[in-house]
Design an enzyme around this catalytic site. Sequence first.
Site, PDB file in Angstrom:
ATOM      1  CG  ASN A 107      -1.947  -1.170   1.102  1.00  0.00           C
ATOM      2  OD1 ASN A 107      -2.048  -1.817   0.067  1.00  0.00           O
ATOM      3  ND2 ASN A 107      -2.662  -1.425   2.183  1.00  0.00           N
ATOM      4  CG  HIS A 153     -19.623  36.746 -30.984  1.00  0.00           C
ATOM      5  ND1 HIS A 153     -20.569  36.319 -30.080  1.00  0.00           N
ATOM      6  CD2 HIS A 153     -19.171  37.931 -30.514  1.00  0.00           C
ATOM      7  CE1 HIS A 153     -20.696  37.215 -29.116  1.00  0.00           C
ATOM      8  NE2 HIS A 153     -19.857  38.200 -29.349  1.00  0.00           N
ATOM      9  CB  SER A 274      -8.053  12.518 -49.223  1.00  0.00           C
ATOM     10  OG  SER A 274      -9.060  11.681 -49.756  1.00  0.00           O
ATOM     11  CE  LYS A 280      -9.793  17.101 -47.720  1.00  0.00           C
ATOM     12  NZ  LYS A 280     -11.076  16.686 -47.238  1.00  0.00           N
ATOM     13  CD  GLU A 287      -8.669  16.898 -38.905  1.00  0.00           C
ATOM     14  OE1 GLU A 287      -7.785  16.816 -39.786  1.00  0.00           O
ATOM     15  OE2 GLU A 287      -9.774  16.356 -39.011  1.00  0.00           O
ATOM     16  CE1 TYR A 314      -4.233   0.297  -2.967  1.00  0.00           C
ATOM     17  CE2 TYR A 314      -5.255  -1.739  -2.220  1.00  0.00           C
ATOM     18  CZ  TYR A 314      -4.660  -0.987  -3.222  1.00  0.00           C
ATOM     19  OH  TYR A 314      -4.498  -1.532  -4.467  1.00  0.00           O
TER      20      TYR A 314
HETATM   21  N1  ARG Z   1      -1.300  -3.470  -7.448  1.00  0.00           N
HETATM   22  C1  ARG Z   1      -1.789  -2.741  -6.326  1.00  0.00           C
HETATM   23  C2  ARG Z   1      -2.211  -1.327  -6.730  1.00  0.00           C
HETATM   24  O1  ARG Z   1      -1.789  -0.879  -7.737  1.00  0.00           O
HETATM   25  C3  ARG Z   1      -0.749  -2.654  -5.267  1.00  0.00           C
HETATM   26  C4  ARG Z   1      -1.292  -2.496  -3.896  1.00  0.00           C
HETATM   27  C5  ARG Z   1      -2.030  -3.707  -3.511  1.00  0.00           C
HETATM   28  N2  ARG Z   1      -2.296  -3.740  -2.135  1.00  0.00           N
HETATM   29  C6  ARG Z   1      -3.033  -4.691  -1.586  1.00  0.00           C
HETATM   30  N3  ARG Z   1      -3.217  -4.657  -0.331  1.00  0.00           N
HETATM   31  N4  ARG Z   1      -3.582  -5.628  -2.330  1.00  0.00           N
HETATM   32  O2  ARG Z   1      -2.977  -0.695  -6.053  1.00  0.00           O
END
Ligand code: ARG
Length: 454
Positions: A107, A153, A274, A280, A287, A314
Amino acid sequence: MWGGRFSARPADIMQAINVSIGVDRRLWAQDLAGSRAHCRMLAAQKIITGADAEAILGGLDAVEAEIRDGTFPFRDQFEDIHMNVEARLAELIGEPSGRLHTARSRNDQVATDFRLWVRAACDAAVEQLKGLQSALLVRAEQHAGDLMPGFTHLQPAQPVTFGHHLMAYVEMFGRDAGRFADARARMNENPLGAAALAGSPFPIDRHMTAAELGFDRPMGNSLDAVSDRDFALESLAAASICAGHLSRLAEEIVIWMTPQFGFVTLPDDLTTGSSIMPQKRNPDAAELVRAKTGRIMGSLVALSTVMKGLPLAYSKDMQEDKPPVFEAFDALTLALGAMTAMVAALQPNTERMREAAGSGFSTATDLADWLVRELNLPFRKAHHVTGAAVKRAEALNVDLSQLPLAELQSLEAGVTEAVYKVLTPEASCASRQSFGGTAPEQVRARIAEWKTRL
Ligand code: ARG
């Protein structure tokens, strides 16, 4: 790597929805940087031995060599970049590899890796923006005195110079670069050491890893550190605004390149033909720059939607942060590159622009202003008289500057010959000497300022 409490392997569909290595392998360099910093800190704090740290660092170098020469096995079974690196490290160095994940979680690892990636992307965007601004400055200087119609405009409004018009974009891209720099400053805090969500019981030194990874300081709350993706959202917001500016300029190039406008052409190598219509010459690059805005703004919406309503800390939802960010920055990189090339290569048809600058009664405001200045008419009255003059000129099929003096005098008795001096587009531009106005001297002054700033 997490199988201890499980007795069945993931189903194919479980692996299919879970796997992210195809996307997050792009974070390999950041993942190695984070692991090296973490490993050195663990050794410095005597959480692991110096010998283990050396084995780990040596193994990470071997992993890097494999990635660089294309022999590293990226494997779906290890889900993501973090576990792919660690699994390979285990194969290469054995037991010490298992100590690298002490006081760390995927995490805080992914939060760190991704921050490092986005930080580099913002820096790269700033550099590209400076390149685009420099290209615009060169062209603006060449055309600081060349006239074109200014529009509101998309109707002819007042004459401006082409240099002035280009400098408007230098201002916009300058603000865009400022937004990326602001986002960078705010994101530059270290999530590493937040561990899973609550911090670590080991005597880790988060200031040390922060310094090694170029962060200003550790993030102040471990829950926030693993669950914040503002930095990505803010960067996508900066990218979206920038893309909006790019698409406005792209749209102008598309319009200017129509034979009906005929203000600019692009060289062969920046246009396409084109397959059916031999005549063209299409502004595809412009674009596509215009169209990339859809992806970039869409990415901001995509990630905002992923993040909305997620409880702390997380959640796996956050793995979906990377595709929109990679997609947006890839598109932005292309768009900035293509726009810089187009700006450098634009071939303006200055005669055609000058001709258009004088059409559409573009100096009507100058006539009204003259009536105010010289005859002391209230502006509203002067506006009305000028409107009548335009109507008369239209009926006679002439420009304001060709309208006979008697015609003007029949509308306002005090008008003299002197009025014709203000009715040319050159005089109109030259008179707009207010700061930031279109007078060539003003445009050149702003160009000089920007040259110093860049
Ligand atoms: N691949 C995960 C992500 O990008 C990494 C973290 C995963 N953490 C967990 N507790 N499963 O978020």
